[in-house]
Design a protein around this motif. Sequence first.
Motif, mmCIF file in Angstrom:
data_model
loop_
_atom_site.group_PDB
_atom_site.id
_atom_site.type_symbol
_atom_site.label_atom_id
_atom_site.label_comp_id
_atom_site.label_asym_id
_atom_site.label_seq_id
_atom_site.Cartn_x
_atom_site.Cartn_y
_atom_site.Cartn_z
ATOM 1 N N SER A 93 0.823 32.721 9.886
ATOM 2 C CA SER A 93 -0.574 32.283 9.979
ATOM 3 C C SER A 93 -0.881 31.159 8.991
ATOM 4 C CB SER A 93 -1.516 33.459 9.715
ATOM 5 O OG SER A 93 -1.362 33.952 8.400
ATOM 6 N N LYS A 94 0.000 30.959 7.991
ATOM 7 C CA LYS A 94 -0.201 29.913 6.995
ATOM 8 C C LYS A 94 0.478 28.602 7.381
ATOM 9 C CE LYS A 94 -1.267 30.710 3.094
ATOM 10 N NZ LYS A 94 -2.530 30.545 2.331
ATOM 11 N N VAL A 95 1.337 28.658 8.410
ATOM 12 C CA VAL A 95 2.143 27.491 8.774
ATOM 13 C C VAL A 95 1.585 26.828 10.019
ATOM 14 C CG1 VAL A 95 4.443 26.667 9.392
ATOM 15 C CG2 VAL A 95 4.199 28.569 7.777
ATOM 16 N N ASP A 96 1.193 25.554 9.892
ATOM 17 C CA ASP A 96 0.809 24.774 11.073
ATOM 18 C C ASP A 96 1.714 23.550 11.154
ATOM 19 O OD1 ASP A 96 -0.225 22.701 9.396
ATOM 20 O OD2 ASP A 96 -2.154 23.733 9.276
ATOM 21 N N LYS A 97 1.453 22.672 12.108
ATOM 22 C CA LYS A 97 2.384 21.559 12.350
ATOM 23 C C LYS A 97 2.465 20.582 11.179
ATOM 24 C CE LYS A 97 -1.067 18.837 14.932
ATOM 25 N NZ LYS A 97 -1.202 17.718 13.987
ATOM 26 N N ASP A 98 1.446 20.592 10.301
ATOM 27 C CA ASP A 98 1.441 19.662 9.171
ATOM 28 C C ASP A 98 1.808 20.326 7.845
ATOM 29 O OD1 ASP A 98 0.538 17.466 10.782
ATOM 30 O OD2 ASP A 98 -1.488 18.318 10.726
ATOM 31 N N SER A 99 2.228 21.575 7.886
ATOM 32 C CA SER A 99 2.481 22.298 6.626
ATOM 33 C C SER A 99 3.661 21.731 5.848
ATOM 34 C CB SER A 99 2.730 23.791 6.911
ATOM 35 O OG SER A 99 1.565 24.414 7.377
ATOM 36 N N PHE A 100 4.753 21.413 6.569
ATOM 37 C CA PHE A 100 5.975 20.996 5.876
ATOM 38 C C PHE A 100 6.625 19.789 6.549
ATOM 39 C CE2 PHE A 100 5.762 25.686 5.168
ATOM 40 C CZ PHE A 100 5.457 25.631 3.813
ATOM 41 N N ASP A 101 7.218 18.926 5.711
ATOM 42 C CA ASP A 101 7.994 17.778 6.193
ATOM 43 C C ASP A 101 9.492 18.023 6.076
ATOM 44 O OD1 ASP A 101 5.591 16.198 6.511
ATOM 45 O OD2 ASP A 101 5.575 15.997 4.329
ATOM 46 N N GLY A 102 9.858 19.165 5.486
ATOM 47 C CA GLY A 102 11.271 19.491 5.338
ATOM 48 C C GLY A 102 11.446 20.892 4.786
ATOM 49 N N VAL A 103 12.599 21.496 5.100
ATOM 50 C CA VAL A 103 12.930 22.842 4.631
ATOM 51 C C VAL A 103 14.254 22.785 3.886
ATOM 52 C CG1 VAL A 103 13.406 25.239 5.297
ATOM 53 C CG2 VAL A 103 11.794 23.867 6.653
ATOM 54 N N VAL A 104 14.273 23.382 2.694
ATOM 55 C CA VAL A 104 15.509 23.519 1.924
ATOM 56 C C VAL A 104 15.771 25.008 1.768
ATOM 57 C CG1 VAL A 104 16.709 22.992 -0.235
ATOM 58 C CG2 VAL A 104 14.951 21.419 0.632
ATOM 59 N N TYR A 105 16.910 25.491 2.283
ATOM 60 C CA TYR A 105 17.187 26.923 2.166
ATOM 61 C C TYR A 105 18.546 27.146 1.521
ATOM 62 C CZ TYR A 105 19.466 26.492 6.866
ATOM 63 O OH TYR A 105 20.230 26.140 7.952
ATOM 64 N N TYR A 106 18.630 28.266 0.795
ATOM 65 C CA TYR A 106 19.746 28.553 -0.104
ATOM 66 C C TYR A 106 20.539 29.734 0.433
ATOM 67 C CZ TYR A 106 21.951 29.439 -4.719
ATOM 68 O OH TYR A 106 22.830 29.617 -5.762
ATOM 69 N N SER A 107 21.863 29.569 0.452
ATOM 70 C CA SER A 107 22.730 30.667 0.879
ATOM 71 C C SER A 107 23.790 30.925 -0.175
ATOM 72 C CB SER A 107 23.416 30.319 2.203
ATOM 73 O OG SER A 107 24.288 31.351 2.609
ATOM 74 N N PRO A 108 23.937 32.212 -0.626
ATOM 75 C CA PRO A 108 23.392 33.406 -0.004
ATOM 76 C C PRO A 108 21.868 33.533 -0.199
ATOM 77 C CG PRO A 108 24.452 33.949 -2.100
ATOM 78 C CD PRO A 108 24.732 32.515 -1.842
ATOM 79 N N SER A 109 21.207 34.038 0.841
ATOM 80 C CA SER A 109 21.585 34.895 1.946
ATOM 81 C C SER A 109 21.910 34.095 3.213
ATOM 82 C CB SER A 109 20.422 35.852 2.211
ATOM 83 O OG SER A 109 20.607 36.609 3.363
ATOM 84 N N ILE A 110 22.670 34.719 4.127
ATOM 85 C CA ILE A 110 22.996 34.087 5.408
ATOM 86 C C ILE A 110 21.963 34.417 6.485
ATOM 87 C CG2 ILE A 110 25.470 34.057 4.966
ATOM 88 C CD1 ILE A 110 25.728 36.514 6.838
ATOM 89 N N PHE A 111 20.881 35.112 6.110
ATOM 90 C CA PHE A 111 19.982 35.666 7.125
ATOM 91 C C PHE A 111 18.666 34.909 7.287
ATOM 92 C CE2 PHE A 111 22.764 39.220 6.078
ATOM 93 C CZ PHE A 111 23.088 39.688 7.337
ATOM 94 N N PHE A 112 18.607 33.646 6.849
ATOM 95 C CA PHE A 112 17.360 32.894 6.971
ATOM 96 C C PHE A 112 17.354 31.929 8.147
ATOM 97 C CE2 PHE A 112 16.574 33.829 2.332
ATOM 98 C CZ PHE A 112 15.397 34.552 2.547
ATOM 99 N N GLY A 113 18.386 31.952 8.983
ATOM 100 C CA GLY A 113 18.460 31.018 10.105
ATOM 101 C C GLY A 113 17.263 31.084 11.024
#
Length: 401
Positions: A93-113
Amino acid sequence: MKLALIIDDYLPHSTRVGAKMMHELALELIGQGHEVTVVTPHFDEGEPSFIEDKLEGVIVWRFRSGQIKDVPKVKRAINETLLSHRAWSAIQSKVDKDSFDGVVYYSPSIFFGSLVSRIKKRCQCKSYLVLRDFFPQWAIDSGLMKEGSLIERYFRFFESASYRQADTIGVMSEKNLEIFNSNTDSQYPTTILRNWANLSAHYLSNKKVSLRERLGINDKVIYFYGGNIGHAQDMANLMRLAKAMKCFDDAHFLFVGQGDEVKLVNDLIEEWDLTNCSYLPSVSQAEFKDILAQVDVGLFSLSAQHTAHNFPGKLLGYMVQSLPILGSVNKGNDLLELVNNNQAGLISVNGEDEVFFENASKLQSDVKLRRSIGTSGYKLLEKEFAVGNIASSIVNSLKGE
């Protein structure tokens, strides 16, 4: 840019290196003019499913999760599997089309796909996977998981899902890049992304009680290991070194952290009567920095069974404090060449116990050598692992530059 940083563990409650690194990255990105929101779990059943707070200017979205650290393996697997579902339920509910210009995700964990996929779809943005750990491969190498088993196939499914969501995958070293591309038939966009650290050394306040006084080791040369104490580290390797170093009355080994091999460490201290060893459970990041400011040598170990070529994040903490690095790695690990060639430490191959002992002995008896190696380590940090360079590299990748 407006950036989402996703990790399964974050400050101020975490003691892990990954959490510290991601916070330093977030602060650097903000310093470079970007907006940063960290998405991470919290584990308090009494708290709401979604909590928004701030930490040193970083916006943090915390979603409720079951425990995923220091719990039985089956429970951990179930709770990690649910990470993306629980996260998206809490933040959608907090995320709309203008919320983010990029995502950086860290592994581990492998479960954020799945979570990354949903954010990318809604925001029409790119993503960057900071890949620090080839799981489940290291578990297979260590004999903790059988190749071809149902559980391996289960984890491989989520590993693949995580990789598929990345527009860029950053691995730690040249050897890791070769291995990753070989194992995945070069089907993913990959690059080298070193671990990173803020370059500011920490100094102990005069008001703080000295660690040396507290443990009664005022005049000792302290060999410090801090962080995860688990199978991937092969703690028996470090305990054998501590046993060999009993011949030096003024050498002391300090182990601080948590993990699957804490019992092994404490059992061997008792069994081998290692009066030159102390173990302390995990401490806060502030306490950890205080300890680093008081010890003499930074220790690490990697299991000989590894096929990946990890660069443990704890080494950066040692380098920030200009501590000489003493460690051993799996055969062929390019970390050995990088550190030894830059005179930043003394690293040998796990299993070569005599060489490990000889290296420790050199550092034990020569304070000038410890200082010169520590200084070289800081120079290597500036050259290869400065957080400013890492942040710029990630941003440029997300922009497609």
